[in-house]
Design a protein around this motif. Structure first.
Motif, PDB file in Angstrom:
ATOM      1  N   ASP A 136       0.822  -1.214   0.000  1.00  0.00           N
ATOM      2  CA  ASP A 136       0.000   0.000   0.000  1.00  0.00           C
ATOM      3  C   ASP A 136       0.857   1.266   0.000  1.00  0.00           C
ATOM      4  N   ILE A 137       1.987   1.224  -0.720  1.00  0.00           N
ATOM      5  CA  ILE A 137       2.851   2.398  -0.798  1.00  0.00           C
ATOM      6  C   ILE A 137       2.200   3.455  -1.683  1.00  0.00           C
ATOM      7  N   LYS A 138       2.569   4.695  -1.477  1.00  0.00           N
ATOM      8  CA  LYS A 138       1.967   5.815  -2.201  1.00  0.00           C
ATOM      9  C   LYS A 138       3.005   6.450  -3.122  1.00  0.00           C
ATOM     10  N   PHE A 139       2.516   7.068  -4.196  1.00  0.00           N
ATOM     11  CA  PHE A 139       3.364   7.646  -5.230  1.00  0.00           C
ATOM     12  C   PHE A 139       2.993   9.101  -5.473  1.00  0.00           C
ATOM     13  N   GLY A 140       3.481   9.617  -6.605  1.00  0.00           N
ATOM     14  CA  GLY A 140       3.120  10.964  -7.029  1.00  0.00           C
ATOM     15  C   GLY A 140       1.642  11.039  -7.367  1.00  0.00           C
ATOM     16  N   ASP A 141       1.138  12.251  -7.430  1.00  0.00           N
ATOM     17  CA  ASP A 141      -0.289  12.463  -7.726  1.00  0.00           C
ATOM     18  C   ASP A 141      -0.716  11.872  -9.065  1.00  0.00           C
ATOM     19  N   ALA A 142       0.234  11.659  -9.984  1.00  0.00           N
ATOM     20  CA  ALA A 142      -0.053  11.040 -11.292  1.00  0.00           C
ATOM     21  C   ALA A 142       0.788   9.765 -11.371  1.00  0.00           C
ATOM     22  N   PRO A 143       0.334   8.692 -10.728  1.00  0.00           N
ATOM     23  CA  PRO A 143       1.191   7.526 -10.551  1.00  0.00           C
ATOM     24  C   PRO A 143       1.447   6.673 -11.797  1.00  0.00           C
ATOM     25  N   VAL A 144       0.635   6.811 -12.826  1.00  0.00           N
ATOM     26  CA  VAL A 144       0.798   5.968 -14.010  1.00  0.00           C
ATOM     27  C   VAL A 144       1.794   6.608 -14.976  1.00  0.00           C
ATOM     28  N   GLY A 145       2.766   5.796 -15.405  1.00  0.00           N
ATOM     29  CA  GLY A 145       3.762   6.275 -16.356  1.00  0.00           C
ATOM     30  C   GLY A 145       5.057   6.704 -15.686  1.00  0.00           C
ATOM     31  N   HIS A 146       6.092   6.796 -16.515  1.00  0.00           N
ATOM     32  CA  HIS A 146       7.440   7.152 -16.065  1.00  0.00           C
ATOM     33  C   HIS A 146       7.589   8.666 -15.942  1.00  0.00           C
ATOM     34  N   LYS A 147       8.239   9.108 -14.891  1.00  0.00           N
ATOM     35  CA  LYS A 147       8.545  10.527 -14.730  1.00  0.00           C
ATOM     36  C   LYS A 147       9.412  10.980 -15.896  1.00  0.00           C
ATOM     37  N   GLN A 148       9.014  12.081 -16.538  1.00  0.00           N
ATOM     38  CA  GLN A 148       9.790  12.609 -17.653  1.00  0.00           C
ATOM     39  C   GLN A 148      10.212  14.055 -17.449  1.00  0.00           C
ATOM     40  N   PHE A 149       9.360  14.829 -16.770  1.00  0.00           N
ATOM     41  CA  PHE A 149       9.620  16.251 -16.656  1.00  0.00           C
ATOM     42  C   PHE A 149       9.336  16.750 -15.236  1.00  0.00           C
ATOM     43  N   GLU A 150      10.000  17.819 -14.893  1.00  0.00           N
ATOM     44  CA  GLU A 150       9.748  18.479 -13.618  1.00  0.00           C
ATOM     45  C   GLU A 150       8.283  18.890 -13.557  1.00  0.00           C
ATOM     46  N   GLY A 151       7.628  18.573 -12.428  1.00  0.00           N
ATOM     47  CA  GLY A 151       6.246  18.973 -12.231  1.00  0.00           C
ATOM     48  C   GLY A 151       5.205  18.015 -12.760  1.00  0.00           C
ATOM     49  N   ASP A 152       5.613  16.905 -13.399  1.00  0.00           N
ATOM     50  CA  ASP A 152       4.596  15.983 -13.928  1.00  0.00           C
ATOM     51  C   ASP A 152       3.995  15.090 -12.848  1.00  0.00           C
ATOM     52  N   GLU A 153       4.549  15.134 -11.640  1.00  0.00           N
ATOM     53  CA  GLU A 153       4.063  14.401 -10.466  1.00  0.00           C
ATOM     54  C   GLU A 153       4.015  12.894 -10.667  1.00  0.00           C
ATOM     55  N   LYS A 154       4.860  12.397 -11.555  1.00  0.00           N
ATOM     56  CA  LYS A 154       4.974  10.954 -11.779  1.00  0.00           C
ATOM     57  C   LYS A 154       6.173  10.422 -11.002  1.00  0.00           C
ATOM     58  N   THR A 155       6.104   9.161 -10.650  1.00  0.00           N
ATOM     59  CA  THR A 155       7.216   8.473 -10.007  1.00  0.00           C
ATOM     60  C   THR A 155       8.031   7.798 -11.099  1.00  0.00           C
ATOM     61  N   PRO A 156       9.368   7.949 -11.072  1.00  0.00           N
ATOM     62  CA  PRO A 156      10.183   7.350 -12.136  1.00  0.00           C
ATOM     63  C   PRO A 156      10.012   5.837 -12.221  1.00  0.00           C
ATOM     64  N   GLU A 157      10.332   5.315 -13.382  1.00  0.00           N
ATOM     65  CA  GLU A 157      10.384   3.866 -13.606  1.00  0.00           C
ATOM     66  C   GLU A 157      11.745   3.562 -14.203  1.00  0.00           C
ATOM     67  N   GLY A 158      12.336   2.463 -13.782  1.00  0.00           N
ATOM     68  CA  GLY A 158      13.639   2.093 -14.312  1.00  0.00           C
ATOM     69  C   GLY A 158      14.590   1.668 -13.209  1.00  0.00           C
ATOM     70  N   ARG A 159      15.868   1.672 -13.551  1.00  0.00           N
ATOM     71  CA  ARG A 159      16.927   1.200 -12.661  1.00  0.00           C
ATOM     72  C   ARG A 159      17.699   2.404 -12.125  1.00  0.00           C
ATOM     73  N   TYR A 160      17.752   2.513 -10.796  1.00  0.00           N
ATOM     74  CA  TYR A 160      18.406   3.634 -10.137  1.00  0.00           C
ATOM     75  C   TYR A 160      19.210   3.121  -8.940  1.00  0.00           C
ATOM     76  N   ILE A 161      19.773   4.057  -8.183  1.00  0.00           N
ATOM     77  CA  ILE A 161      20.568   3.737  -7.004  1.00  0.00           C
ATOM     78  C   ILE A 161      20.095   4.610  -5.845  1.00  0.00           C
ATOM     79  N   ILE A 162      20.057   4.042  -4.642  1.00  0.00           N
ATOM     80  CA  ILE A 162      19.867   4.850  -3.433  1.00  0.00           C
ATOM     81  C   ILE A 162      21.244   5.446  -3.151  1.00  0.00           C
ATOM     82  N   ASP A 163      21.375   6.756  -3.317  1.00  0.00           N
ATOM     83  CA  ASP A 163      22.714   7.342  -3.233  1.00  0.00           C
ATOM     84  C   ASP A 163      22.948   8.276  -2.048  1.00  0.00           C
TER      85      ASP A 163
END
Length: 177
Positions: A67-94
């Motif tokens: 039941d984790i929560k995401f950006g206000d627009a949870p569907v789709g990959h984050k592409q731009f500042e302000g789109d309120e999407k959560t990224p999709e892909g491979r990243y690192i906790i840095d």
């Protein structure tokens, strides 16, 4: 029972000049640094569709948060500042921030090279400052009931404290649609 360090300090005082014993401008020897705890998890999988964050150690699941929560627009990959999407892909906790506006936060290294290149090609900023974090500081609720972040991944405060202690900086995270 006195610690080995304490006994060592007393012995040092007996054989060293008085200034080494805590008198007048003494140099204090700090206790030994504890050995770094071994991370309980070495990989994080986030499935946005199932709203689950799974911590893995090798091929073994060691924790699951639902039941984790995401950006206000949870569907789709984050592409731009302000789109309120959560990224999709491979990243690192840095990095980690114990003093964030939310109860603890673990930084995800979004945007990566591909994210920056795509946004630049569109003449836009990819945004950034994507974290896994707890609830807003001072919030009276255990977990806000809807998607509410600007693209981050939100857990309850209890869950983020557990995750914080389970992983090290440098842990890989894969975020799936």
């Amino acid at each position: 029972m006195r610690s080995i360090f304490h006994r060592f300090s007393i012995a040092l005082c007996l054989i060293a000049p008085l200034t080494a014993c805590g008198l007048a401008d003494a140099h204090v020897i700090p206790p030994p640094t504890p050995t770094k705890a071994i991370a309980k998890g070495d990989f994080i999988l986030v499935d946005k569709s199932d709203r689950v964050l799974i911590v893995m150690k090798g091929r073994t699941e060691v924790a699951r948060f639902t039941d984790i929560k995401f950006g206000d627009a949870p569907v789709g990959h984050k592409q731009f500042e302000g789109d309120e999407k959560t990224p999709e892909g491979r990243y690192i906790i840095d990095a980690r921030n114990p003093g964030s506006r939310y109860h603890l936060s673990l930084h995800i290294n979004y945007p990566n090279t591909a994210d920056r290149a795509f946004a630049a090609h569109q003449g836009k900023s990819p945004g950034g400052e994507i974290f896994i974090h707890g609830q807003p500081n001072g919030s009276p609720v255990k977990r806000l009931p809807h998607d509410w972040t600007d693209g981050c991944i939100a857990l309850s405060n209890t869950e983020i404290r557990k995750l914080w202690g389970m992983i090290a900086d440098g842990t890989e995270i894969v975020i799936r649609p």
